[in-house]
Write a protein that holds these residues in place. Structure first.
Motif, PDB file in Angstrom:
ATOM      1  N   TRP A 142     -40.913  -8.456  -9.196  1.00 36.45           N
ATOM      2  CA  TRP A 142     -40.547  -9.493  -8.221  1.00 36.45           C
ATOM      3  C   TRP A 142     -39.374  -9.023  -7.376  1.00 36.45           C
ATOM      4  O   TRP A 142     -38.356  -8.577  -7.884  1.00 36.45           O
ATOM      5  CB  TRP A 142     -40.200 -10.796  -8.922  1.00 36.45           C
ATOM      6  N   ARG A 143     -39.519  -9.162  -6.101  1.00 40.05           N
ATOM      7  CA  ARG A 143     -38.476  -8.796  -5.142  1.00 40.05           C
ATOM      8  C   ARG A 143     -38.265  -9.978  -4.204  1.00 40.05           C
ATOM      9  O   ARG A 143     -39.190 -10.708  -3.896  1.00 40.05           O
ATOM     10  CB  ARG A 143     -38.896  -7.579  -4.306  1.00 40.05           C
ATOM     11  N   ASN A 144     -37.047 -10.106  -3.754  1.00 39.78           N
ATOM     12  CA  ASN A 144     -36.709 -11.061  -2.697  1.00 39.78           C
ATOM     13  C   ASN A 144     -37.205 -12.471  -2.974  1.00 39.78           C
ATOM     14  O   ASN A 144     -38.091 -12.954  -2.275  1.00 39.78           O
ATOM     15  CB  ASN A 144     -37.240 -10.545  -1.362  1.00 39.78           C
ATOM     16  N   PRO A 145     -36.717 -13.163  -3.950  1.00 37.59           N
ATOM     17  CA  PRO A 145     -35.636 -12.767  -4.841  1.00 37.59           C
ATOM     18  C   PRO A 145     -36.166 -12.027  -6.068  1.00 37.59           C
ATOM     19  O   PRO A 145     -37.327 -12.165  -6.442  1.00 37.59           O
ATOM     20  CB  PRO A 145     -35.013 -14.099  -5.266  1.00 37.59           C
ATOM     21  N   ALA A 146     -35.279 -11.277  -6.673  1.00 40.50           N
ATOM     22  CA  ALA A 146     -35.625 -10.572  -7.910  1.00 40.50           C
ATOM     23  C   ALA A 146     -35.912 -11.588  -9.004  1.00 40.50           C
ATOM     24  O   ALA A 146     -35.431 -12.714  -8.958  1.00 40.50           O
ATOM     25  CB  ALA A 146     -34.465  -9.664  -8.318  1.00 40.50           C
ATOM     26  N   GLY A 147     -36.718 -11.193  -9.966  1.00 43.05           N
ATOM     27  CA  GLY A 147     -37.089 -12.110 -11.046  1.00 43.05           C
ATOM     28  C   GLY A 147     -36.575 -11.636 -12.388  1.00 43.05           C
ATOM     29  O   GLY A 147     -36.227 -10.475 -12.566  1.00 43.05           O
ATOM     30  N   THR A 148     -36.539 -12.578 -13.303  1.00 42.85           N
ATOM     31  CA  THR A 148     -36.167 -12.281 -14.684  1.00 42.85           C
ATOM     32  C   THR A 148     -37.316 -12.706 -15.585  1.00 42.85           C
ATOM     33  O   THR A 148     -38.225 -13.425 -15.154  1.00 42.85           O
ATOM     34  CB  THR A 148     -34.901 -13.055 -15.103  1.00 42.85           C
ATOM     35  N   ASP A 208     -37.584 -16.345 -15.559  1.00 43.41           N
ATOM     36  CA  ASP A 208     -38.256 -16.865 -14.363  1.00 43.41           C
ATOM     37  C   ASP A 208     -39.778 -16.841 -14.533  1.00 43.41           C
ATOM     38  O   ASP A 208     -40.473 -17.794 -14.172  1.00 43.41           O
ATOM     39  CB  ASP A 208     -37.889 -16.037 -13.127  1.00 43.41           C
TER      40      ASP A 208
END
Length: 92
Positions: free
Chosen positions: A62-68, A71
């Motif tokens: 996940w980019r833009n926003p990054a994920g965890t 998430d």
């Protein structure tokens, strides 16, 4: 979907739409309909580290926003995979 499962000799149809796949209609084809939450729970039971690793890979992608990982698990939970999300949370 049933025709594709029969053609592929699949044993399982994974679907949120359980109502359209009654057991008596699937039995002659030796196919079972399984809710995605139950299916994912089964995978977690079989190989928890593998499934958790794939959740991590999804989060990392996940980019833009990054994920965890949290998430990704939250998104699974909101999508109706409540039991699978709980099982994944217990692994973390």
């Amino acid at each position: 979907m049933l025709a594709a499962a029969i053609r592929a000799k699949a044993q399982t149809i994974v679907t949120f739409n359980m109502r359209d796949f009654p057991r008596d209609a699937l039995e002659p084809w030796d196919v079972e309909a399984v809710h995605p939450d139950r299916f994912l729970e089964g995978l977690i039971d079989l190989a928890p580290e593998v499934v958790y690793g794939q959740v991590q890979r999804i989060a990392d992608s996940w980019r833009n926003p990054a994920g965890t990982v949290d998430d990704v698990i939250d998104r699974l939970d909101r999508s109706g995979l409540v039991s699978a999300a709980a099982a994944l949370r217990s692994l973390g």
